[in-house]
Motif scaffolding. Structure first.
Motif, PDB file in Angstrom:
ATOM      1  N   ILE A  84      44.564  49.685  51.972  1.00 28.66           N
ATOM      2  CA  ILE A  84      45.211  50.196  50.750  1.00 28.66           C
ATOM      3  C   ILE A  84      44.329  50.108  49.508  1.00 28.66           C
ATOM      4  O   ILE A  84      44.595  50.789  48.519  1.00 28.66           O
ATOM      5  CB  ILE A  84      46.563  49.488  50.444  1.00 28.66           C
ATOM      6  CG1 ILE A  84      46.361  47.991  50.200  1.00 28.66           C
ATOM      7  CG2 ILE A  84      47.579  49.742  51.552  1.00 28.66           C
ATOM      8  CD1 ILE A  84      47.627  47.273  49.725  1.00 28.66           C
ATOM      9  N   LEU A  85      43.271  49.286  49.534  1.00 26.59           N
ATOM     10  CA  LEU A  85      42.547  49.028  48.290  1.00 26.59           C
ATOM     11  C   LEU A  85      41.292  49.871  48.147  1.00 26.59           C
ATOM     12  O   LEU A  85      40.577  50.117  49.127  1.00 26.59           O
ATOM     13  CB  LEU A  85      42.169  47.540  48.210  1.00 26.59           C
ATOM     14  CG  LEU A  85      43.362  46.573  48.133  1.00 26.59           C
ATOM     15  CD1 LEU A  85      42.867  45.129  48.113  1.00 26.59           C
ATOM     16  CD2 LEU A  85      44.228  46.861  46.913  1.00 26.59           C
ATOM     17  N   ASN A  86      41.040  50.280  46.937  1.00 28.85           N
ATOM     18  CA  ASN A  86      39.777  50.919  46.579  1.00 28.85           C
ATOM     19  C   ASN A  86      39.085  50.029  45.558  1.00 28.85           C
ATOM     20  O   ASN A  86      39.756  49.306  44.810  1.00 28.85           O
ATOM     21  CB  ASN A  86      40.026  52.288  45.950  1.00 28.85           C
ATOM     22  CG  ASN A  86      40.622  53.252  46.963  1.00 28.85           C
ATOM     23  OD1 ASN A  86      40.125  53.366  48.081  1.00 28.85           O
ATOM     24  ND2 ASN A  86      41.711  53.915  46.580  1.00 28.85           N
ATOM     25  N   PRO A  87      37.738  50.089  45.492  1.00 29.99           N
ATOM     26  CA  PRO A  87      37.034  49.270  44.500  1.00 29.99           C
ATOM     27  C   PRO A  87      37.610  49.523  43.107  1.00 29.99           C
ATOM     28  O   PRO A  87      37.904  50.670  42.745  1.00 29.99           O
ATOM     29  CB  PRO A  87      35.584  49.752  44.604  1.00 29.99           C
ATOM     30  CG  PRO A  87      35.466  50.268  46.007  1.00 29.99           C
ATOM     31  CD  PRO A  87      36.804  50.849  46.341  1.00 29.99           C
ATOM     32  N   GLY A  88      37.784  48.453  42.362  1.00 31.34           N
ATOM     33  CA  GLY A  88      38.312  48.590  41.012  1.00 31.34           C
ATOM     34  C   GLY A  88      39.820  48.415  40.922  1.00 31.34           C
ATOM     35  O   GLY A  88      40.357  48.220  39.840  1.00 31.34           O
ATOM     36  N   ASP A  89      40.499  48.489  42.054  1.00 35.96           N
ATOM     37  CA  ASP A  89      41.948  48.246  42.034  1.00 35.96           C
ATOM     38  C   ASP A  89      42.233  46.800  41.641  1.00 35.96           C
ATOM     39  O   ASP A  89      41.369  45.927  41.756  1.00 35.96           O
ATOM     40  CB  ASP A  89      42.550  48.482  43.427  1.00 35.96           C
ATOM     41  CG  ASP A  89      42.688  49.958  43.754  1.00 35.96           C
ATOM     42  OD1 ASP A  89      42.600  50.773  42.819  1.00 35.96           O
ATOM     43  OD2 ASP A  89      42.881  50.275  44.947  1.00 35.96           O
ATOM     44  N   GLU A  90      43.464  46.580  41.218  1.00 31.34           N
ATOM     45  CA  GLU A  90      43.888  45.198  40.923  1.00 31.34           C
ATOM     46  C   GLU A  90      45.004  44.796  41.876  1.00 31.34           C
ATOM     47  O   GLU A  90      45.869  45.608  42.208  1.00 31.34           O
ATOM     48  CB  GLU A  90      44.395  45.102  39.474  1.00 31.34           C
ATOM     49  CG  GLU A  90      43.300  45.345  38.455  1.00 31.34           C
ATOM     50  CD  GLU A  90      43.813  45.293  37.011  1.00 31.34           C
ATOM     51  OE1 GLU A  90      45.017  44.990  36.815  1.00 31.34           O
ATOM     52  OE2 GLU A  90      43.007  45.555  36.109  1.00 31.34           O
ATOM     53  N   VAL A  91      44.946  43.530  42.308  1.00 30.30           N
ATOM     54  CA  VAL A  91      46.001  42.996  43.174  1.00 30.30           C
ATOM     55  C   VAL A  91      46.553  41.728  42.531  1.00 30.30           C
ATOM     56  O   VAL A  91      45.784  40.819  42.192  1.00 30.30           O
ATOM     57  CB  VAL A  91      45.464  42.661  44.585  1.00 30.30           C
ATOM     58  CG1 VAL A  91      46.571  42.077  45.449  1.00 30.30           C
ATOM     59  CG2 VAL A  91      44.867  43.909  45.233  1.00 30.30           C
ATOM     60  N   ILE A  92      47.856  41.696  42.354  1.00 35.10           N
ATOM     61  CA  ILE A  92      48.479  40.492  41.790  1.00 35.10           C
ATOM     62  C   ILE A  92      48.824  39.550  42.946  1.00 35.10           C
ATOM     63  O   ILE A  92      49.545  39.925  43.869  1.00 35.10           O
ATOM     64  CB  ILE A  92      49.765  40.843  41.012  1.00 35.10           C
ATOM     65  CG1 ILE A  92      49.431  41.816  39.874  1.00 35.10           C
ATOM     66  CG2 ILE A  92      50.442  39.580  40.496  1.00 35.10           C
ATOM     67  CD1 ILE A  92      50.664  42.380  39.180  1.00 35.10           C
ATOM     68  N   VAL A  93      48.266  38.338  42.893  1.00 34.21           N
ATOM     69  CA  VAL A  93      48.545  37.347  43.927  1.00 34.21           C
ATOM     70  C   VAL A  93      49.337  36.209  43.300  1.00 34.21           C
ATOM     71  O   VAL A  93      48.909  35.626  42.304  1.00 34.21           O
ATOM     72  CB  VAL A  93      47.229  36.826  44.548  1.00 34.21           C
ATOM     73  CG1 VAL A  93      47.505  35.676  45.495  1.00 34.21           C
ATOM     74  CG2 VAL A  93      46.498  37.955  45.270  1.00 34.21           C
ATOM     75  N   CYS A  94      50.518  35.950  43.856  1.00 39.53           N
ATOM     76  CA  CYS A  94      51.354  34.875  43.321  1.00 39.53           C
ATOM     77  C   CYS A  94      50.818  33.547  43.823  1.00 39.53           C
ATOM     78  O   CYS A  94      50.790  33.290  45.030  1.00 39.53           O
ATOM     79  CB  CYS A  94      52.808  35.060  43.765  1.00 39.53           C
ATOM     80  SG  CYS A  94      53.454  36.655  43.246  1.00 39.53           S
ATOM     81  N   GLU A  95      50.371  32.723  42.903  1.00 41.17           N
ATOM     82  CA  GLU A  95      49.763  31.450  43.268  1.00 41.17           C
ATOM     83  C   GLU A  95      50.660  30.285  42.840  1.00 41.17           C
ATOM     84  O   GLU A  95      51.434  30.443  41.909  1.00 41.17           O
ATOM     85  CB  GLU A  95      48.404  31.316  42.571  1.00 41.17           C
ATOM     86  CG  GLU A  95      47.373  32.303  43.102  1.00 41.17           C
ATOM     87  CD  GLU A  95      45.971  32.062  42.521  1.00 41.17           C
ATOM     88  OE1 GLU A  95      45.016  32.387  43.206  1.00 41.17           O
ATOM     89  OE2 GLU A  95      45.884  31.534  41.385  1.00 41.17           O
ATOM     90  N   PRO A  96      50.557  29.138  43.516  1.00 45.67           N
ATOM     91  CA  PRO A  96      49.677  28.826  44.637  1.00 45.67           C
ATOM     92  C   PRO A  96      50.074  29.593  45.905  1.00 45.67           C
ATOM     93  O   PRO A  96      51.243  29.907  46.092  1.00 45.67           O
ATOM     94  CB  PRO A  96      49.876  27.318  44.830  1.00 45.67           C
ATOM     95  CG  PRO A  96      51.192  27.004  44.214  1.00 45.67           C
ATOM     96  CD  PRO A  96      51.357  27.959  43.096  1.00 45.67           C
ATOM     97  N   CYS A  97      49.066  29.868  46.718  1.00 48.61           N
ATOM     98  CA  CYS A  97      49.326  30.646  47.927  1.00 48.61           C
ATOM     99  C   CYS A  97      48.381  30.233  49.040  1.00 48.61           C
ATOM    100  O   CYS A  97      47.461  29.452  48.818  1.00 48.61           O
ATOM    101  CB  CYS A  97      49.146  32.127  47.639  1.00 48.61           C
ATOM    102  SG  CYS A  97      47.446  32.552  47.262  1.00 48.61           S
ATOM    103  N   TYR A  98      48.641  30.763  50.193  1.00 49.84           N
ATOM    104  CA  TYR A  98      47.809  30.500  51.350  1.00 49.84           C
ATOM    105  C   TYR A  98      46.356  30.870  51.033  1.00 49.84           C
ATOM    106  O   TYR A  98      46.095  31.856  50.345  1.00 49.84           O
ATOM    107  CB  TYR A  98      48.340  31.288  52.560  1.00 49.84           C
ATOM    108  CG  TYR A  98      47.489  31.103  53.780  1.00 49.84           C
ATOM    109  CD1 TYR A  98      47.177  29.817  54.236  1.00 49.84           C
ATOM    110  CD2 TYR A  98      46.974  32.181  54.476  1.00 49.84           C
ATOM    111  CE1 TYR A  98      46.373  29.635  55.340  1.00 49.84           C
ATOM    112  CE2 TYR A  98      46.170  32.005  55.591  1.00 49.84           C
ATOM    113  CZ  TYR A  98      45.871  30.730  56.013  1.00 49.84           C
ATOM    114  OH  TYR A  98      45.070  30.560  57.102  1.00 49.84           O
ATOM    115  N   VAL A  99      45.438  30.059  51.559  1.00 45.49           N
ATOM    116  CA  VAL A  99      44.036  30.120  51.129  1.00 45.49           C
ATOM    117  C   VAL A  99      43.308  31.422  51.446  1.00 45.49           C
ATOM    118  O   VAL A  99      42.221  31.654  50.928  1.00 45.49           O
ATOM    119  CB  VAL A  99      43.216  28.946  51.713  1.00 45.49           C
ATOM    120  CG1 VAL A  99      43.699  27.626  51.153  1.00 45.49           C
ATOM    121  CG2 VAL A  99      43.294  28.935  53.243  1.00 45.49           C
ATOM    122  N   SER A 100      43.862  32.262  52.292  1.00 42.81           N
ATOM    123  CA  SER A 100      43.109  33.476  52.647  1.00 42.81           C
ATOM    124  C   SER A 100      43.359  34.633  51.682  1.00 42.81           C
ATOM    125  O   SER A 100      42.594  35.587  51.664  1.00 42.81           O
ATOM    126  CB  SER A 100      43.451  33.925  54.072  1.00 42.81           C
ATOM    127  OG  SER A 100      44.643  34.688  54.080  1.00 42.81           O
TER     128      SER A 100
END
Lengths: 381, 161
Positions: A100-116
């Motif tokens: 799904i990702l292209n360079p320059g995209d942003e992904v919001i990751v809810c932290e703390p989260c699994y290390v991968s």
């Protein structure tokens, strides 16, 4: 790849290998072996010589079983085109992100989260946008998510019940998050691998079950935790058919298919493993209660986790960083936990304790942690 | 109630305090539930689970499973005869069975001779016993849910999970 750091959990586990004197609350892994009916099923298929590849998609019966299983959570997926069996949830996350990702995209990751999550996002040349959920009791809120959304946002990722905090996003908050996702038309990667391990009558709700959400949801799940199948490496994900045909290509070129014995064992788990899953769930619930009680008695604040098999106490009152706390605990008190900073922002000052360990050992580990918190020396060998 | 019972069955040395914490009940509630189960005979006693394979090897006891066919008595059915059998301390278990025979007795003796003597002199001669068939136990692998094998070790390794 050179920029990607090794997993911070790893560092702690290298210390405990071969050390019988250390009690480990570190590894996020059931202490039960896979239920015998499932192991026996794998034996049978080995005996019969069923040792081939399967379809890239995974065994048809398994995908049909998964579709029926997902229906329990009001999720409706076509086993032929919308469900793919993978090598654990880990492969699924990697393949989906790359698709799904292209360079320059942003992904919001809810932290703390699994290390991968963070390294896999960054390996796609995208911008990792961290959502620190600590201020909201480790539960991501729709409002906080929306504040981070930009025109470049492609996806948001979370895990509920959560590794490392055990918290579950309440259904009413999920409903609000669903509205935000639809409004901004972004993907949501929902890691639901702990969905069976929920306690005190809580019920797992999938974000994919809200009206209109199927078009935006990627539901990630697997057998490692609830069915105690970590070593079999078997998971799956479900998403709309258009996206699936893209991810399917990645999966087919990188892994071909998940191991056939694991697929048969997982299928047997879906058919007849429910009682065993419930037996394990109840045992985790009892141990969770023991853990929460002990940390409260020590005076360490701890949220009551609704699911998974972790507690995530706040150790800031000891004046130590989470890494210093964990290091001292393992060196002087011989108990291994994972420092919160391993899981991203907002987790500094916390430690992750996995309670999937026998009760006698848990109680001894808690006794030792208490000694350390009270500033008393370790009294054992 | 069931949850408390299962916890105790798994580890009878758990304290009421621990059980209360684990089940989110008050200590008084747990104590009362345990007392009630003791009163009602649901919990009979608290004992140690012994690896009989090890003990038997040291004591050199022998065990046998005996199939008995009987003639049921009017009014009492099998019960009266069963009682006469289970009162013998050598008898460790007794079941009324469906199928090819009626009573299954598991007995323990010091020697083969002991067991043979008990069967021929005590069991076979009871009124109502038509026939007996004795099978000696060679090795026990699992009994009452307990597997008699050593070496249960936590094999989990450090991993990034």
């Amino acid at each position: 790849m050179l920029k990607t750091p090794p997993s911070p959990i790893r560092k702690f586990f290298d210390l405990i290998i071969g050390r019988d004197d250390i009690i480990s609350l570190g590894v996020g892994e059931p202490d039960f072996p896979t239920p015998w009916v499932m192991r026996e099923e794998a034996y049978y298929h080995l005996e019969q010589g069923h040792t081939s590849y399967t379809s890239n998609w995974g065994l048809t019966e398994l995908r049909e079983g998964i579709a029926r299983y997902l229906a329990k959570f009001d999720l409706d997926y076509d086993p032929k085109k919308e469900i793919l069996v993978t090598i654990g949830v880990s492969e699924a996350i990697d393949a989906v992100l790359r698709a799904i990702l292209n360079p320059g995209d942003e992904v919001i990751v809810c932290e703390p989260c699994y290390v991968s999550y963070q390294p896999l996002v960054e390996l796609c040349d995208t911008k990792l946008v961290r959502l620190d959920t600590m201020p909201t009791g480790f539960i991501p809120t729709a409002a906080a998510i929306e504040r981070l959304i930009t025109p470049k946002t492609k996806a948001i990722m979370f895990c509920s019940p959560s590794n490392p905090t055990g918290r579950m996003i309440p259904a009413d908050e999920l409903a609000k998050i669903a509205e935000v996702v639809k409004k901004h038309q972004i993907w949501v990667l929902s890691d639901e691998v702990y969905c069976e391990l929920v306690y005190d009558g809580h019920k797992h709700v999938s974000i994919g079950s809200f009206p209109g959400m199927k078009d935006y949801s990627i539901i990630l799940n697997g057998f490692s935790k609830a069915f105690a199948m970590t070593g079999w490496r078997i998971g799956y994900f479900a998403c709309p058919a258009d996206l699936m045909s893209e991810v399917h290509k990645l999966h087919q070129y990188s892994t071909i298919c998940a191991p056939i014995m694991s697929q048969y064992a997982a299928l047997e788990g879906l058919r007849s493993g429910a009682d065993e899953v419930e037996r394990m769930r109840l045992s985790y619930q009892q141990r969770r209660n023991l853990m929460i009680h002990a940390f409260k008695e020590m005076g360490l604040p701890v949220n009551e986790p609704e699911g998974a098999f972790y507690v995530f106490p706040d150790i800031r009152k000891t004046g130590l960083s989470s890494e210093a706390f964990a290091t001292k605990l393992i060196n002087e008190y011989k108990v291994a936990v994972v420092p919160g900073n391993a899981f991203g922002s907002g987790a500094e000052g916390f430690i992750r304790c996995c309670y999937a360990t026998e009760i006698g050992k848990l109680k001894e580990a808690l006794r030792r942690i208490k000694l350390m918190v009270e500033g008393k020396p370790y009294d054992g060998a | 109630m069931q949850e408390i019972l299962e916890l105790l069955q798994n580890d009878a040395r758990l304290t009421a305090e621990d059980i209360a914490t684990m089940t989110k009940k008050s200590v008084a509630e747990v104590q009362e539930a345990i007392a009630a189960m003791e009163r009602d005979g649901v919990i009979l006693k608290y004992t140690a689970i012994v690896n009989q394979e090890k003990v038997r090897a040291e004591k050199e006891t022998v065990r046998a499973v005996i199939e008995i066919q009987v003639t049921p008595e009017r009014e009492h059915g099998f019960d009266a005869l069963a009682e006469r059998i289970y009162r013998f301390p050598q008898v460790k278990s007794l079941h009324l069975m469906s199928g090819g025979y009626d009573l299954q007795v598991i007995i323990e003796g010091k020697t083969l001779k002991d067991v043979a003597f008990f069967v021929s002199e005590k069991l076979a001669t009871l009124n109502g016993v038509k026939s007996t068939k004795t099978h000696f136990v060679l090795k026990t692998y699992k009994e009452n849910d307990i597997v008699y094998v050593d070496g249960k070790k936590d094999r989990r390794e450090g991993v990034t999970a």
